[in-house]
Design an enzyme around this catalytic site. Sequence first.
Site, PDB file in Angstrom:
ATOM      1  N   GLU A  41       0.829  -1.214   0.000  1.00 58.30           N
ATOM      2  CA  GLU A  41       0.000   0.000   0.000  1.00 58.30           C
ATOM      3  C   GLU A  41       0.861   1.261   0.000  1.00 58.30           C
ATOM      4  O   GLU A  41       0.567   2.236   0.691  1.00 58.30           O
ATOM      5  CB  GLU A  41      -0.955  -0.004   1.210  1.00 58.30           C
ATOM      6  CG  GLU A  41      -1.929  -1.166   1.215  1.00 58.30           C
ATOM      7  CD  GLU A  41      -2.987  -1.067   2.317  1.00 58.30           C
ATOM      8  OE1 GLU A  41      -2.765  -0.353   3.299  1.00 58.30           O
ATOM      9  OE2 GLU A  41      -4.041  -1.712   2.177  1.00 58.30           O
TER      10      GLU A  41
ATOM     11  N   GLU B 292      -6.769  -7.960  -0.719  1.00 60.60           N
ATOM     12  CA  GLU B 292      -7.335  -7.868   0.628  1.00 60.60           C
ATOM     13  C   GLU B 292      -8.814  -7.556   0.541  1.00 60.60           C
ATOM     14  O   GLU B 292      -9.198  -6.415   0.314  1.00 60.60           O
ATOM     15  CB  GLU B 292      -6.645  -6.761   1.455  1.00 60.60           C
ATOM     16  CG  GLU B 292      -5.225  -7.086   1.851  1.00 60.60           C
ATOM     17  CD  GLU B 292      -4.628  -6.082   2.846  1.00 60.60           C
ATOM     18  OE1 GLU B 292      -5.389  -5.264   3.413  1.00 60.60           O
ATOM     19  OE2 GLU B 292      -3.410  -6.119   3.041  1.00 60.60           O
TER      20      GLU B 292
END
Length: 400
Positions: free
Chosen positions: A183, A254
């Site tokens: 991320e 995710e």
Amino acid sequence: MKAVWWWWICIAVAAQVSMATAGEGNVTYDGRSLIINGQRKLLFSGSIHYPRSTPEMWPSLIDKAKEGGVDVIQTYVFWNVHEPQPGQYDFSGRYDLVKFIKEIQAQGLYACLRIGPFIESEWNYGGLPFWLHDVPGIVYRTDNEPFKMYMQNFTTKIVNMMKSEGLYASQGGPIILSQIENEYQNVEAAFHEEGAAYVKWAAKMAVNLGTGVPWIMCKQTDAPDPVINTCNGMRCGETFGGPNSPNKPSLWTEDWTSFYQVYGAEPYIRSAEDIAFHVALFIAKNGSYINYYMYHGGTNFGRTSSAYVITGYYDQAPLDEYGLLRQPKWGHLKELHAVIKNCSTPLLQGVQSNFSIGPLQQAYVFEEGRGACAAFLVNNDSRGNVTVQFRDNSFELLPK
Ligand SMILES: *[C@@H]1O[C@H](CO)[C@@H](O)[C@H](O)[C@H]1NC(C)=O
Ligand SMILES: *[C@@H]1O[C@H](CO)[C@@H](O)[C@H](O)[C@H]1NC(C)=O
Ligand SMILES: *[C@@H]1O[C@H](CO)[C@@H](O)[C@H](O)[C@H]1NC(C)=O
Ligand SMILES: *[C@@H]1O[C@H](CO)[C@@H](O)[C@H](O)[C@H]1NC(C)=O
Ligand SMILES: *[C@@H]1O[C@H](CO)[C@@H](O)[C@H](O)[C@H]1NC(C)=O
Ligand SMILES: *[C@@H]1O[C@H](CO)[C@@H](O)[C@H](O)[C@H]1NC(C)=O
Ligand SMILES: *[C@@H]1O[C@H](CO)[C@@H](O)[C@H](O)[C@H]1NC(C)=O
């Protein structure tokens, strides 16, 4: 749980897809999916973090994931527990990564290894060893020589360890995918042009390690070729901008089954239907890999978690903190996986089209030349049932 929130049609579906890890083969991909041993794959994956349970629990957790229709076990690698002092390594007990991956292999599942080495994961210091702080001139996660040196050192250590145990799919092992960074786009702008340079460096460094399996970067729209950019969130069928090349597949790393819990807060409850709706929507929109984060959250032992996070981690996942089935979540997703797997051939080999079947209703249809077809009829209205017409049949769809 029998909430029929849409109707599924499969005409003359062929093909059972083998779930076992079969033989050697480098893993590649095309615009549709990952390709293992020359075959496109539709994969369901579940995050289980080895330091968040005990080695005694691993076989049963992995077995319950397999029974729930999961093909891949995904885990981060936790740098700070493995290298507590520079050059001193610990892979014992709950930190026995090789044993964990071999257990996945023994049960015939695949593995996805997210090396980071910055992982976040509501883990103490995001997984960075605290001694890094004292390295002269270091700036974390940017185009900084000391940081890059230590990051490359640890990443190389892990990749070499996996290679020496023969654990990459290219060697006949279970690992089909690896992740570098995590991320990073969330913080990239703060580093200006050095952030972009670091992304390019990280991708090149990882690819040069020659694992024979693809690398991914999650939440990184500019992931450099051949690294695949992937989505994290709860609604990737609605939020993902798609792969940054038509030759890369659409992967969801995710899918949050709940959320981490901070001191003083209530558990975050996400219903089985909401998870299932968004999984199916992602597949309908050409997705081919979905990872549940977490499938089993487990326990933050000792002082391993971030300061604000409670001891139990994602207790509302399909397997609860203790590894017991969380129903109806576990069972509902198991049924969804079975139905989607049953339609693998038209989904992976067919041509997709989509059209409107109502003001808030859409059809996504995958058709193969031989007449095999799989269709998703989506009711995006959250208010109530609706009846739609599809191919001379009438179907009553539940909200969402
Ligand atoms: C990592 O650095 C240590 C010294 O801190 C060195 O002994 C080791 O060889 C390095 N490992 C790799 C894989 O570069
Ligand atoms: C797999 O990839 C590795 C590294 O790129 C390469 O050395 C090897 O020849 C490949 N194996 C096969 C079976 O293609
Ligand atoms: C799915 O992929 C096909 C073929 O590449 C493309 O034509 C279509 O627009 C895609 N659909 C969605 C919803 O992205
Ligand atoms: C799979 O498809 C076949 C043929 O359409 C059907 O008979 C069977 O019930 C399906 N199984 C599941 C789990 O949906
Ligand atoms: C069909 O999918 C495309 C994306 O490929 C999207 O732009 C379009 O709005 C969709 N059409 C309908 C009717 O849902
Ligand atoms: C479905 O509804 C959500 C809001 O619940 C909205 O954000 C999304 O754009 C809708 N999608 C379609 C295809 O109508
Ligand atoms: C909505 O549709 C489902 C599936 O057909 C049906 O079981 C249910 O009774 C319907 N609910 C209402 C309120 O009509």
